[in-house]
Write an enzyme that holds these catalytic residues in place. Structure first.
Site, PDB file in Angstrom:
ATOM      1  N   ARG A  11      65.548 -63.766  33.520  1.00  0.00           N
ATOM      2  CA  ARG A  11      65.274 -62.412  34.009  1.00  0.00           C
ATOM      3  C   ARG A  11      63.825 -62.043  33.785  1.00  0.00           C
ATOM      4  O   ARG A  11      63.255 -62.356  32.733  1.00  0.00           O
ATOM      5  CB  ARG A  11      66.163 -61.383  33.299  1.00  0.00           C
ATOM      6  CG  ARG A  11      65.937 -59.952  33.784  1.00  0.00           C
ATOM      7  CD  ARG A  11      66.764 -58.945  32.994  1.00  0.00           C
ATOM      8  NE  ARG A  11      66.403 -58.925  31.577  1.00  0.00           N
ATOM      9  CZ  ARG A  11      65.332 -58.306  31.099  1.00  0.00           C
ATOM     10  NH1 ARG A  11      64.503 -57.672  31.919  1.00  0.00           N
ATOM     11  NH2 ARG A  11      65.073 -58.332  29.803  1.00  0.00           N
ATOM     12  N   VAL A  12      63.240 -61.397  34.788  1.00  0.00           N
ATOM     13  CA  VAL A  12      61.946 -60.739  34.637  1.00  0.00           C
ATOM     14  C   VAL A  12      62.138 -59.285  35.043  1.00  0.00           C
ATOM     15  O   VAL A  12      63.049 -58.946  35.806  1.00  0.00           O
ATOM     16  CB  VAL A  12      60.842 -61.403  35.488  1.00  0.00           C
ATOM     17  CG1 VAL A  12      60.513 -62.779  34.956  1.00  0.00           C
ATOM     18  CG2 VAL A  12      61.243 -61.472  36.963  1.00  0.00           C
ATOM     19  N   SER A  13      61.270 -58.415  34.545  1.00  0.00           N
ATOM     20  CA  SER A  13      61.478 -56.983  34.735  1.00  0.00           C
ATOM     21  C   SER A  13      60.980 -56.453  36.068  1.00  0.00           C
ATOM     22  O   SER A  13      61.507 -55.471  36.595  1.00  0.00           O
ATOM     23  CB  SER A  13      60.791 -56.198  33.602  1.00  0.00           C
ATOM     24  OG  SER A  13      61.356 -56.554  32.355  1.00  0.00           O
ATOM     25  N   LYS A  14      59.952 -57.082  36.635  1.00  0.00           N
ATOM     26  CA  LYS A  14      59.330 -56.537  37.836  1.00  0.00           C
ATOM     27  C   LYS A  14      59.684 -57.339  39.073  1.00  0.00           C
ATOM     28  O   LYS A  14      59.805 -58.563  39.035  1.00  0.00           O
ATOM     29  CB  LYS A  14      57.809 -56.486  37.666  1.00  0.00           C
ATOM     30  CG  LYS A  14      57.364 -55.556  36.542  1.00  0.00           C
ATOM     31  CD  LYS A  14      55.846 -55.496  36.441  1.00  0.00           C
ATOM     32  CE  LYS A  14      55.408 -54.545  35.330  1.00  0.00           C
ATOM     33  NZ  LYS A  14      53.943 -54.458  35.210  1.00  0.00           N
ATOM     34  N   GLN A  68      55.439 -61.004  37.850  1.00  0.00           N
ATOM     35  CA  GLN A  68      56.046 -61.771  36.772  1.00  0.00           C
ATOM     36  C   GLN A  68      56.808 -62.942  37.364  1.00  0.00           C
ATOM     37  O   GLN A  68      57.361 -62.858  38.460  1.00  0.00           O
ATOM     38  CB  GLN A  68      56.987 -60.898  35.946  1.00  0.00           C
ATOM     39  CG  GLN A  68      56.275 -59.777  35.191  1.00  0.00           C
ATOM     40  CD  GLN A  68      57.238 -58.945  34.360  1.00  0.00           C
ATOM     41  OE1 GLN A  68      58.449 -58.959  34.587  1.00  0.00           O
ATOM     42  NE2 GLN A  68      56.707 -58.215  33.403  1.00  0.00           N
TER      43      GLN A  68
END
Length: 204
Positions: free
Chosen positions: A7-10, A15
């Site tokens: 998972r990445v936030s953006k 990212q």
């Protein structure tokens, strides 16, 4: 089977999951068994995670690069791991503060047990502050509701403990801060859910 979650936030492309992907592949995860999300860890509607959890079967192990890739908060992590464990699925964290967690091994289970204890400690602190706030409010003429003694983390803990032959009910009740009557209202002596326990877990 090893299954990996990333998972990445953006979602704007700033990212990348490349670092996580390389680590998971090096740990033995097949490329076809990788799931990912581009969303904040606080979001509940993560389709990649939902698909990943759905794909896991008994005997599988879920691998994540860091613990914070998986959960929104400590309670969410503990509930997720409990659900995985109930399905016979292990969890292994490759790096970061949770790198000692590998629930397929005894030591890893112990570490996660410490995490669970910390979450319960946090909950108790919140409860104490809530009670203190209610007492203060009553002193000023305001009334508040009575907090529940049995909570979801306590119930899950009790379910696991009641299944162990060496568990002493009196010690368990003292550890959880509940009465024997409260315990047996939610669980049978064998740790099976009773109606009140089912309502607490399902929120109904």
């Amino acid at each position: 089977m090893l299954i990996g979650y990333m998972r990445v936030s953006k979602v704007d492309g700033s990212q990348s999951t490349d670092l996580q992907k390389d680590a998971l592949l090096s740990a033995g995860v097949d490329p076809s068994q990788l799931y990912e999300d581009k969303a904040s860890g606080k979001r509940e509607d993560r389709p990649g995670l939902a698909a990943c959890l759905k794909a896991l079967r008994e005997g599988d192990t879920l691998l994540v690069w860091k613990l914070d890739r998986l959960g929104r908060n400590l309670r969410h992590l503990i509930n997720t791991v409990h659900d995985l464990t109930s399905k016979g699925v292990g969890l292994k964290v490759l790096t970061g503060h949770g790198a000692a967690i590998d629930t397929t091994r005894a030591a890893g289970k112990l570490v996660f047990g410490i995490f669970a204890a910390l979450a319960e400690f946090e909950r108790e602190l919140i409860s104490e502050r809530t009670i203190a706030g209610l007492d203060s409010a009553r002193a000023r003429g305001r009334k508040g509701g009575r907090p529940f003694k049995m909570t979801t983390p306590k119930l899950r803990w009790a379910m696991a403990a009641m299944g162990q032959p060496e568990t002493k009910v009196s010690d368990l009740c003292q550890e959880l801060g509940i009465t024997r009557q409260t315990l047996y209202r939610h669980l049978s002596p064998k740790g099976e859910l009773r109606p009140d326990g089912k309502k607490l877990l399902t929120g109904q």
